[in-house]
Design a protein around this motif. Structure first.
Motif, PDB file in Angstrom:
ATOM      1  N   GLU A 147      18.490  41.100  15.480  1.00  0.00           N
ATOM      2  CA  GLU A 147      19.764  40.522  15.913  1.00  0.00           C
ATOM      3  C   GLU A 147      20.625  40.115  14.728  1.00  0.00           C
ATOM      4  O   GLU A 147      21.849  40.316  14.732  1.00  0.00           O
ATOM      5  N   HIS A 159      21.984  43.280  13.155  1.00  0.00           N
ATOM      6  CA  HIS A 159      23.035  43.784  14.042  1.00  0.00           C
ATOM      7  C   HIS A 159      24.348  43.065  13.765  1.00  0.00           C
ATOM      8  O   HIS A 159      25.407  43.696  13.588  1.00  0.00           O
ATOM      9  N   THR A 160      24.313  41.748  13.723  1.00  0.00           N
ATOM     10  CA  THR A 160      25.540  40.954  13.540  1.00  0.00           C
ATOM     11  C   THR A 160      26.216  41.282  12.217  1.00  0.00           C
ATOM     12  O   THR A 160      27.432  41.499  12.164  1.00  0.00           O
ATOM     13  N   ARG A 190      18.630  46.163  18.457  1.00  0.00           N
ATOM     14  CA  ARG A 190      18.646  45.399  19.702  1.00  0.00           C
ATOM     15  C   ARG A 190      20.037  45.478  20.359  1.00  0.00           C
ATOM     16  O   ARG A 190      20.669  44.453  20.656  1.00  0.00           O
TER      17      ARG A 190
END
Length: 414
Positions: free
Chosen positions: A201, A204-205, A280
């Motif tokens: 996560e 991803h960000t 994700r």
């Protein structure tokens, strides 16, 4: 008016400072908000550092009638909400122990020490309520020159939090000019395998924030060259990312992180499946990439802009948003020397054209003797295909002819 006055004259910021003054301790705006207003950008959030302890901050906020939440109180952070806008207020701190992912901290009272524990010089500025900018690490000089540089020793900063590797590339893309800081780049390369210890996560960000920056194609090429893309995403195609960004500008399409990710590393559905696992992806992101990959697959062979009949078919099957994504993805596979006029015309058509609506309902076929169930499904599929091949007619006579032909064909089958 100084650029930082934009922050200090904000009525909510004034109320926040007024609230925090009741703690009896000094508070300052810190980090990204100062950096961005000095660059002429609108800050996305305004963070505060204070000498006051979290409990004292919460008490002052409650006494002022503001909602407050202990969002990260173990690290000294509370969130004060003023007229619907959240402000993170963090007590000054020093790191006691770090492992590349998490940090144990102790509270302090030195703004200088707090600044020196941050990641990059351009992120270490602080601004007092009176309008004084404090710069302990030459961040103003680096901000002016577009030099994204770790504070102190890059290796030390990276091993405190391995996410700083991706942040180095992201800020080099958003605020950097020219070549990347050589020592910073060297240490990021040496430590890159540690990125696998981070949550997907967080990766991803950071990657999605990088994807929408002006220099994204250039920085993605560096990530590809040095093996970061292979490590995190799989195979990568930096030339496609560059081509996409150029076309986005031609059609006035705002940068989209998901589309840039697709151009950079998606060729087939298996690539989409891999990204879902590695980053994700949300269900919406996965479905959007899947639709884009399907459209790209239909357009990639000819490498020519589709005609209006093909565009209407794609609109009917996938919808406007997915079609524009797929079209841009197909363009990213073409040569930079391509005459883009037909591609631009196709993009303009997709932006304005209504999505075709199939005009015949199943109840109409049932009324004409088609039994519900397998035969009805077969008839609807055949009729839809015939309607698409006829280029989406709405004329009742044409529709009647298509319907009659399909009913006759289905009736001949057992």
């Amino acid at each position: 008016m100084n650029s930082t006055d934009i922050l200090l004259n904000d009525i909510k910021v004034k109320r926040l400072f007024s609230c925090l003054s009741n703690t009896g301790e000094e508070s300052r705006i810190v980090g990204g908000a100062i950096r961005d207003v000095l660059c002429g950008k609108t800050p996305q959030e305004i963070d505060i550092a204070t000498r006051a302890l979290p409990e004292t901050v919460m008490k002052a906020a409650q006494q002022s009638g503001y909602k407050v939440a202990p969002t990260g109180i173990e690290h000294g952070t509370v969130t004060i909400i003023i007229e619907g806008q959240p402000f993170e207020v963090t007590t000054l701190r020093t790191d006691v122990e770090t492992d590349g992912r998490y940090a144990k901290v102790t509270f302090g009272n030195s703004f200088e020490e707090d600044a020196k524990r941050r990641d990059f010089t351009i992120n270490a500025l602080s601004l007092s309520q009176g309008g004084v900018i404090y710069d302990y690490v030459n961040g103003l000089v680096d901000l002016t020159s577009g030099h994204v540089r770790f504070i102190g020793d890059p290796e030390t900063r990276i091993h405190e939090d391995f996410l700083r590797i991706l942040r180095f590339f992201r800020f080099s893309a958003s605020h950097g000019v020219g070549d990347l800081d050589p020592e910073g780049l060297k240490q990021c390369i040496l430590a890159k395998e540690n990125l696998l210890s981070l949550s997907r996560e967080r990766i991803h960000t950071e990657l999605f924030k990088l994807m929408i920056t002006e220099r994204a194609p250039e920085i993605l090429a560096i990530l590809s060259h040095h093996g970061f893309a292979k490590l995190l995403l799989g195979e990568s195609f930096p030339d496609r990312a560059k081509r996409l960004r150029a076309f986005e500008k031609l059609i006035n399409k705002p940068p989209c992180p998901l589309l840039m990710l697709a151009a950079f590393t998606v060729l087939t559905q298996s690539d989409v499946d891999r990204l879902r696992e590695r980053l994700r992806l949300s269900n919406d992101e996965f479905n959007r990439l899947t639709a884009s990959a399907k459209i790209y697959d239909r357009l990639k062979e000819t490498r020519q802009a589709p005609d209006r009949a093909k565009l209407k078919e794609l609109l009917y099957l996938f919808g406007s948003s997915a079609c524009r994504d797929g079209l841009c993805l197909a363009v990213s596979d073409t040569s930079p020397k391509t005459d883009d006029s037909l591609w631009i015309e196709a993009a303009d058509f997709l932006a304005d054209a209504p999505t075709p609506i199939f005009p015949i309902k199943s109840s109409q076929l049932i009324a004409r003797g088609i039994e519900p169930g397998q035969k009805l499904g077969q008839a609807l599929k055949l009729l839809q295909n015939a309607w698409i091949q006829a280029e989406f007619p709405q004329d009742p006579t044409i529709l009647e002819n298509l319907t009659r032909q399909v009913i006759e064909e289905v009736s001949k089958t057992n």
